[in-house]
Design a protein around this motif. Structure first.
Motif, PDB file in Angstrom:
ATOM      1  N   ASP A 461       0.804  -1.212   0.000  1.00 14.16           N
ATOM      2  CA  ASP A 461       0.000   0.000   0.000  1.00 14.16           C
ATOM      3  C   ASP A 461       0.844   1.271   0.000  1.00 14.16           C
ATOM      4  OD1 ASP A 461      -2.423  -1.485   0.181  1.00 14.16           O
ATOM      5  OD2 ASP A 461      -2.099  -1.731   2.338  1.00 14.16           O
ATOM      6  N   VAL A 462       2.156   1.130   0.239  1.00 13.22           N
ATOM      7  CA  VAL A 462       3.037   2.302   0.296  1.00 13.22           C
ATOM      8  C   VAL A 462       3.216   2.866  -1.113  1.00 13.22           C
ATOM      9  CG1 VAL A 462       5.337   3.144   0.873  1.00 13.22           C
ATOM     10  CG2 VAL A 462       4.231   1.438   2.343  1.00 13.22           C
ATOM     11  N   ILE A 463       3.009   4.180  -1.257  1.00 10.81           N
ATOM     12  CA  ILE A 463       3.211   4.802  -2.569  1.00 10.81           C
ATOM     13  C   ILE A 463       4.442   5.716  -2.576  1.00 10.81           C
ATOM     14  CG2 ILE A 463       0.759   4.717  -3.112  1.00 10.81           C
ATOM     15  CD1 ILE A 463       0.650   7.758  -2.591  1.00 10.81           C
ATOM     16  N   GLY A 464       5.012   6.027  -1.400  1.00 13.66           N
ATOM     17  CA  GLY A 464       6.196   6.881  -1.384  1.00 13.66           C
ATOM     18  C   GLY A 464       6.729   7.092   0.023  1.00 13.66           C
ATOM     19  N   GLU A 465       7.955   7.638   0.081  1.00 20.61           N
ATOM     20  CA  GLU A 465       8.596   7.918   1.364  1.00 20.61           C
ATOM     21  C   GLU A 465       9.367   9.223   1.244  1.00 20.61           C
ATOM     22  OE1 GLU A 465      11.702   5.833   4.541  1.00 20.61           O
ATOM     23  OE2 GLU A 465      11.017   4.742   2.748  1.00 20.61           O
ATOM     24  N   SER A 466       9.268  10.047   2.277  1.00 20.97           N
ATOM     25  CA  SER A 466       9.948  11.336   2.265  1.00 20.97           C
ATOM     26  C   SER A 466      10.212  11.785   3.689  1.00 20.97           C
ATOM     27  CB  SER A 466       9.084  12.379   1.528  1.00 20.97           C
ATOM     28  OG  SER A 466       9.672  13.667   1.609  1.00 20.97           O
ATOM     29  N   GLU A 467      11.452  12.226   3.955  1.00 22.57           N
ATOM     30  CA  GLU A 467      11.841  12.785   5.238  1.00 22.57           C
ATOM     31  C   GLU A 467      11.469  11.873   6.400  1.00 22.57           C
ATOM     32  OE1 GLU A 467       9.966  16.611   5.313  1.00 22.57           O
ATOM     33  OE2 GLU A 467      11.551  17.559   4.124  1.00 22.57           O
ATOM     34  N   GLY A 468      11.695  10.567   6.186  1.00 19.67           N
ATOM     35  CA  GLY A 468      11.446   9.616   7.258  1.00 19.67           C
ATOM     36  C   GLY A 468       9.993   9.236   7.446  1.00 19.67           C
ATOM     37  N   ARG A 469       9.125   9.642   6.556  1.00 19.56           N
ATOM     38  CA  ARG A 469       7.708   9.297   6.661  1.00 19.56           C
ATOM     39  C   ARG A 469       7.297   8.502   5.423  1.00 19.56           C
ATOM     40  NH1 ARG A 469       7.884  14.866   7.036  1.00 19.56           N
ATOM     41  NH2 ARG A 469       7.968  15.706   9.181  1.00 19.56           N
ATOM     42  N   PRO A 686       7.456  16.559  -2.032  1.00 19.72           N
ATOM     43  CA  PRO A 686       7.332  15.689  -3.199  1.00 19.72           C
ATOM     44  C   PRO A 686       5.984  14.966  -3.190  1.00 19.72           C
ATOM     45  CG  PRO A 686       8.727  14.644  -1.557  1.00 19.72           C
ATOM     46  CD  PRO A 686       8.419  16.017  -1.031  1.00 19.72           C
ATOM     47  N   LEU A 687       5.468  14.681  -4.389  1.00 22.10           N
ATOM     48  CA  LEU A 687       4.227  13.926  -4.524  1.00 22.10           C
ATOM     49  C   LEU A 687       4.515  12.605  -5.213  1.00 22.10           C
ATOM     50  CD1 LEU A 687       3.264  17.023  -4.320  1.00 22.10           C
ATOM     51  CD2 LEU A 687       1.128  16.173  -5.344  1.00 22.10           C
ATOM     52  N   PHE A 688       3.729  11.571  -4.858  1.00 27.68           N
ATOM     53  CA  PHE A 688       3.944  10.226  -5.369  1.00 27.68           C
ATOM     54  C   PHE A 688       2.715   9.744  -6.127  1.00 27.68           C
ATOM     55  CE2 PHE A 688       5.974  10.798  -1.209  1.00 27.68           C
ATOM     56  CZ  PHE A 688       7.314  10.774  -1.593  1.00 27.68           C
ATOM     57  N   GLU A 689       2.978   8.957  -7.145  1.00 28.27           N
ATOM     58  CA  GLU A 689       1.898   8.503  -8.017  1.00 28.27           C
ATOM     59  C   GLU A 689       1.107   7.357  -7.397  1.00 28.27           C
ATOM     60  OE1 GLU A 689       1.531   6.073 -12.185  1.00 28.27           O
ATOM     61  OE2 GLU A 689       2.942   7.768 -12.166  1.00 28.27           O
ATOM     62  N   LYS A 690      -0.218   7.448  -7.518  1.00 28.03           N
ATOM     63  CA  LYS A 690      -1.102   6.345  -7.153  1.00 28.03           C
ATOM     64  C   LYS A 690      -1.957   6.004  -8.370  1.00 28.03           C
ATOM     65  CE  LYS A 690      -3.664   3.387  -4.867  1.00 28.03           C
ATOM     66  NZ  LYS A 690      -3.134   2.052  -4.480  1.00 28.03           N
ATOM     67  N   PRO A 691      -1.724   4.840  -9.009  1.00 30.08           N
ATOM     68  CA  PRO A 691      -2.571   4.446 -10.142  1.00 30.08           C
ATOM     69  C   PRO A 691      -4.014   4.246  -9.686  1.00 30.08           C
ATOM     70  CG  PRO A 691      -0.559   3.136 -10.053  1.00 30.08           C
ATOM     71  CD  PRO A 691      -0.643   3.877  -8.761  1.00 30.08           C
ATOM     72  N   LEU A 692      -4.955   4.587 -10.557  1.00 29.42           N
ATOM     73  CA  LEU A 692      -6.371   4.461 -10.244  1.00 29.42           C
ATOM     74  C   LEU A 692      -7.057   3.619 -11.310  1.00 29.42           C
ATOM     75  CD1 LEU A 692      -7.185   8.186  -9.363  1.00 29.42           C
ATOM     76  CD2 LEU A 692      -6.751   6.329  -7.737  1.00 29.42           C
ATOM     77  N   LYS A 693      -7.937   2.765 -10.871  1.00 27.07           N
ATOM     78  CA  LYS A 693      -8.712   1.942 -11.796  1.00 27.07           C
ATOM     79  C   LYS A 693     -10.125   1.808 -11.253  1.00 27.07           C
ATOM     80  CE  LYS A 693      -8.835  -2.492 -14.221  1.00 27.07           C
ATOM     81  NZ  LYS A 693      -8.184  -3.824 -14.387  1.00 27.07           N
ATOM     82  N   GLY A 694     -11.095   2.191 -12.059  1.00 22.21           N
ATOM     83  CA  GLY A 694     -12.488   2.094 -11.630  1.00 22.21           C
ATOM     84  C   GLY A 694     -12.955   0.657 -11.576  1.00 22.21           C
ATOM     85  N   TRP A 695     -14.084   0.443 -10.921  1.00 24.50           N
ATOM     86  CA  TRP A 695     -14.648  -0.889 -10.784  1.00 24.50           C
ATOM     87  C   TRP A 695     -15.895  -1.074 -11.628  1.00 24.50           C
ATOM     88  CZ3 TRP A 695     -13.827   2.714  -6.981  1.00 24.50           C
ATOM     89  CH2 TRP A 695     -14.938   3.470  -6.588  1.00 24.50           C
TER      90      TRP A 695
END
Length: 744
Positions: A461-469, A686-695
Motif C-alpha cells: 500500500d506504500v506509494i512513497g517515502e519522504s523525510e522519514g515518513r 514531493p508527490l507520489f503517483e497512485k494508479p487508479l482503476k475504476g470498478w
C-alpha cells in the motif's frame, strides 16, 4: 371434425382473451353483488383499529419505509431478492416495528417473501402500500384531470389492489415490477397510501385550469363545498380504490392521500409563502366518506424537523415549547397538523440522515439534515417519535429502512454523474443515508477502518517515502484512505498532504498556509491536531464557487474567475437551505408585505473540516462521522470521493476546469499524486503517483445495522421511554455539524 376443431379454437381464443382481460387488465364480472363487504381495519374518529384475531383493537402504526434500491442498482431495477426481503422483515420485526410502507409496485420477490414471512406467523408484519405517480406527469404540461394523469393513476390503483390479492400478471410494468403476482398478501395489508409528495405547481395548475371541477360525489367518497379541483381529483381516485376492491374482492382497507408541508392545508403570510414557494394547499378534510365506507381514511404527511420550518419565522410559534419544556417548532407544527384533522394523522416519513454532507440545519433542536452520527440519528428519531406521539398522531413511519446509493441531493447533484450514482457510495449526499441499515463497501469488511490500528495496511500500500515518513493509500466504493507513518507523526505535529487529481490546473504553492509542492496540486490536507484539521481546495477548483456563488454572495462566478495557478487555497464549503440573514423575511412577515426585490443569500458550512475519532463500527468508541485517527506513530485518514471533486469514481471521473466549460464537466483520470511533509524547511513537498482503476458496475458491499437501529429497538421492542434515549442529561450529545457557520 372441422367444426369441432374450429369450435375448440374459438373456445381457446375466448378463454385466452378472458384470462388476459382478467389477469392483465383487471376486467371482471361481479357474480355475487349481494355478498357483504368485509374489513378488519377501521377508522373511528382519530383512532385506527385493527382486528388481529381477537376483534377490533386500537392500533398504533409503528413503521419503517422500505425503499427499492440496493448498491449497484437503481430502484427501478427491482434487484432485491426474496432472501434479502425475508432477512430484512425479521430485522424490522425484531426492532419492534409492526408495519412497513412501500411506495410503488415492487417485484414479485417482495410479495412472495411477505407472504412467506407472515403465513402461520402469529405476530405478522403489516403493510401500507403506496400508489406512485411518476415525476414526468408531476412536472409536465398536464393538470391532474389529464387522462395520462388521472386515468393512469386509477389504473395503477386497480393494479396494486389486484397484486395484493394475488390476481395480476404484469409484463413491462409502467414504473413497477413485472411478473406473475399470485400470492394473496391482503390479510396483512392495512391500507393504501395514494400519491406522492404533490408538486405545488401541479396542484396550483389544476386548481386554476379546472375551476369548474371542484365537486365530486361518488358511491364512497365525495367533496365538501370547500374543496378544490385537485382535491376533487383525489376524491375520485380514492373512490376508485374503495369501489374496485369492494366490488371485486368484497373487502375494504384504509385509504390515505399523501401530503407534505409544501402543500399543507394552512395559510401563511404572503412573504412566507413567496419565500418558501408555498402557493398550493391540499386538505383531505374536504374529502368525506359515505356510509358505504366501512374501513375509513387517515391523513398522511411526510414531516421532517429541519425543512421547511415555516414556524421558525412566525413570532407566535417560534418560542413555543414541547411537553418537555423545550423550544420545538417541529412538535408545534405536528400538533397544528393533528388538531386540524378529524381523522387519524400518520407521519409516514420522518428521520435524519447519517451523511457527512449537510443540506439543512434545524432551527432549534439540532436534528439536522446531515452530519449526524449513527447514534445521533437514533436519538433524533426517538425525539421525533416522542414529538409525533405527544402531538396526538395515530402512527409514525421512519424514513427509511436502508441506505440507497442511487439517491441525489439538491446541493450536490450538480457535482456528480447522476447516471452512475448506484455504483459508489457518496458520503457527501445526505439523501443516500437516511437508512437504519448501512451498505458498507467490501464483501465482508471494508478495505480500511480509520481506528488507530494499522493491521490492514501492508507494504504493497506504500506509494512513497519522504523525510522519514511513509505514505500509503488505498480506496473502495466510498472512501480514499491514507496512512502516514513516521517517528514524528502524532497529534502534536502538523502535516500537509498535497493532492493532485486534475494534472491540469493547480498550484505548486499555497500562500496560507505557506507551503510548496513539487507538483501543481488541487487540494491540501492539513493535519493540525484533533480539532483544527481540514481539507483545502485551490480556489480555481472550488466547486461551490462555480455552482453556488450567486446563491451565497450574489456574484457571478464566471465574471472574474481565479487564475489556473492561483496560490489561494480555500475551505471546502457546501451551501445550505438556511439564510444568512432572516431580518428582511421576518420584517416582511410582521408588516404583511410582499418580499419585493429583496435578495436572499444562503448560509454555507465547512464540509472540508475533518472530525477526529474511531470510525471502526466494531469498536465501542465508534463514531461514524470520524475522518481521521492517530495510532502509535501513524495517522489514518479517509476522505469521501466527492470531497475531492470525483463525479463518478466507479469510472475514475473527476471535474474538469469549471471556467473552460462554464460548469461541471467530467474528465477521466487513471492516476493521482499525493505527498506528505511538514513544510518546516521551506522545501517543496514531493508527490507520489497512485494508479487508479475504476470498478465499473461491479460493486462490493455488506450489510450492517447502524447504531440507530438499536436505539429504535430499545424504544419500540424493549419499551424504553423515548426521552431516556435522546435527552442530553440522559447521556445523549447534541449534534452540530462540524464547521457550521452556526445553528439558527
Amino acid at each position: 371434425m372441422k367444426k369441432f376443431i374450429v369450435a375448440c379454437c374459438c373456445i381457446f381464443v375466448v378463454a385466452a382473451l378472458g384470462l388476459y382481460a382478467y389477469f392483465y387488465e383487471g376486467v371482471f364480472i361481479d357474480l355475487d353483488p349481494d355478498k357483504p363487504v368485509e374489513t378488519w381495519t377501521v377508522q373511528d374518529g382519530k383512532t385506527i383499529y385493527v382486528n388481529q384475531g381477537d376483534g377490533l383493537e386500537e392500533f398504533e402504526i409503528r413503521g419503517v419505509d422500505l425503499g427499492a434500491g440496493i448498491p449497484g442498482h437503481f430502484a427501478t431495477d427491482y434487484a432485491i431478492d426474496k432472501e434479502t426481503y425475508l432477512r430484512w422483515f425479521q430485522q424490522i420485526k425484531d426492532m419492534g416495528a409492526n408495519t412497513i410502507r412501500v411506495y410503488i409496485l415492487l417485484g414479485t420477490d417482495f410479495y412472495e417473501a411477505f407472504y412467506e414471512f407472515n403465513k402461520d406467523n402469529p405476530d405478522p408484519l403489516y403493510l401500507i402500500h403506496g400508489v406512485w405517480i411518476d415525476d414526468y406527469v408531476q412536472n409536465s404540461h398536464m393538470d391532474a384531470f389529464n387522462a395520462e394523469y388521472l386515468t393512469r393513476f386509477k389504473e395503477d390503483i386497480r393494479t396494486v389492489i389486484d397484486v395484493i390479492h394475488g390476481q395480476r400478471l404484469i409484463e413491462l410494468g409502467h414504473l413497477s415490477g413485472t411478473g406473475s403476482y399470485t400470492k394473496d398478501v391482503s390479510p396483512w395489508v392495512l391500507g393504501y397510501l395514494l400519491g406522492v409528495e404533490w408538486e405545488a405547481r401541479t396542484v396550483a395548475y389544476t386548481d386554476l385550469e379546472e375551476v369548474g371541477r371542484s365537486v365530486y360525489e361518488g358511491a364512497y367518497l365525495k367533496t365538501t363545498a370547500d374543496a378544490t379541483p385537485f382535491e376533487a381529483m383525489l376524491a375520485e381516485a380514492g373512490d376508485e380504490a374503495f369501489q374496485y376492491e369492494s366490488t371485486r374482492y368484497k373487502e375494504q382497507r384504509l385509504v390515505a392521500f399523501s401530503n407534505w408541508p409544501t402543500t399543507d392545508p394552512f395559510d401563511y403570510p404572503e412573504a412566507l409563502k413567496t419565500f418558501y414557494e408555498k402557493y398550493a394547499s391540499v386538505d383531505v378534510e374536504n374529502i368525506v366518506a359515505s356510509d358505504a365506507v366501512l374501513s375509513g381514511m387517515f391523513a398522511s404527511y411526510h414531516i421532517y424537523p429541519y425543512y421547511p420550518d415555516y414556524l421558525r419565522n412566525l413570532a407566535e410559534y417560534y418560542t413555543s415549547t414541547d411537553p418537555q419544556g423545550e423550544v420545538n417548532t417541529y412538535y408545534t407544527y405536528l400538533k397544528l397538523i393533528n388538531e386540524h384533522h378529524s381523522i387519524p394523522v400518520v407521519i409516514s416519513e420522518f428521520g435524519v440522515p447519517t451523511s457527512r454532507g449537510v443540506a439543512q440545519i434545524d432551527a432549534n433542536t439540532n436534528r439536522n439534515q446531515g452530519a449526524m452520527s449513527e447514534l445521533e440519528q437514533g436519538e433524533a428519531i426517538a425525539r421525533c417519535y416522542q414529538n409525533i406521539m405527544d402531538a396526538g398522531c395515530a402512527g409514525s413511519i421512519i424514513f427509511s429502512w436502508q441506505d440507497e446509493w442511487f439517491k441525489r441531493t439538491w446541493n450536490t447533484m450538480a457535482n456528480v454523474d447522476l447516471l452512475k450514482t448506484p455504483y459508489w457510495s457518496d458520503y457527501q449526499t445526505n439523501e443516500q443515508f437516511f437508512g437504519l441499515l448501512s451498505f458498507d463497501p467490501g464483501n465482508e469488511r471494508s478495505v480500511s477502518y480509520v481506528d488507530g490500528d494499522d493491521e490492514e495496511w501492508a507494504d504493497d500500500d506504500v506509494i512513497g517515502e519522504s523525510e522519514g515518513r511513509t505514505l500509503s493509500m488505498k480506496y473502495d466504493e466510498k472512501f480514499l484512505y491514507f496512512m502516514v507513518r513516521g517517528d514524528d507523526v502524532g497529534p502534536g505535529s502538523k502535516l500537509y498532504l498535497p493532492i493532485d487529481t486534475t494534472q491540469k490546473t493547480g498550484s505548486t504553492a499555497s500562500a496560507d498556509p505557506a507551503v510548496s509542492f513539487e507538483r501543481a496540486s488541487d487540494f491540501l490536507v492539513v493535519l493540525d491536531g484533533q480539532d483544527d484539521s481540514r481539507v483545502l481546495v485551490q480556489e480555481r477548483y472550488e466547486v461551490m464557487r462555480a455552482t453556488s456563488l450567486l446563491a451565497t454572495t450574489g456574484e457571478d462566478p464566471y465574471v472574474s474567475p481565479p487564475a489556473p495557478d492561483t496560490d489561494t487555497f480555500k475551505h471546502i464549503d457546501l451551501v445550505l437551505q438556511t439564510l444568512t440573514d432572516y431580518t428582511q423575511l421576518e420584517q416582511a412577515i410582521v408588516e404583511d408585505m410582499n418580499l419585493g426585490e429583496n435578495e436572499f443569500f444562503f448560509q454555507t458550512y465547512e464540509t472540508g473540516k475533518l472530525t477526529y475519532g474511531d470510525a471502526n463500527p466494531s469498536h465501542e468508541a465508534f463514531d461514524s462521522m470520524a475522518d481521521f485517527c492517530y495510532g502509535d506513530g501513524f495517522v489514518e485518514i479517509k476522505l469521501p470521493w466527492q470531497l475531492l471533486n470525483f463525479s463518478n469514481p466507479s469510472e475514475m471521473q473527476i471535474h474538469d476546469d469549471y471556467y473552460e466549460h462554464y460548469g461541471v464537466e467530467n474528465m477521466q483520470i487513471d492516476r493521482m499524486y499525493v505527498g506528505v511533509g511538514d513544510g518546516s524547511d521551506g522545501q517543496a513537498i514531493p508527490l507520489f503517483e497512485k494508479p487508479l482503476k475504476g470498478w465499473g458496475t461491479k460493486v462490493t458491499y455488506h450489510e450492517r445495522l447502524k447504531e440507530s437501529y438499536y436505539v429504535v429497538q430499545r424504544m419500540w421492542a424493549e419499551g424504553v421511554a423515548p426521552e431516556d434515549l435522546w435527552r442530553v442529561d440522559a447521556g445523549a450529545d447534541e449534534a452540530v455539524p462540524a464547521g457550521a457557520d452556526g445553528a439558527l
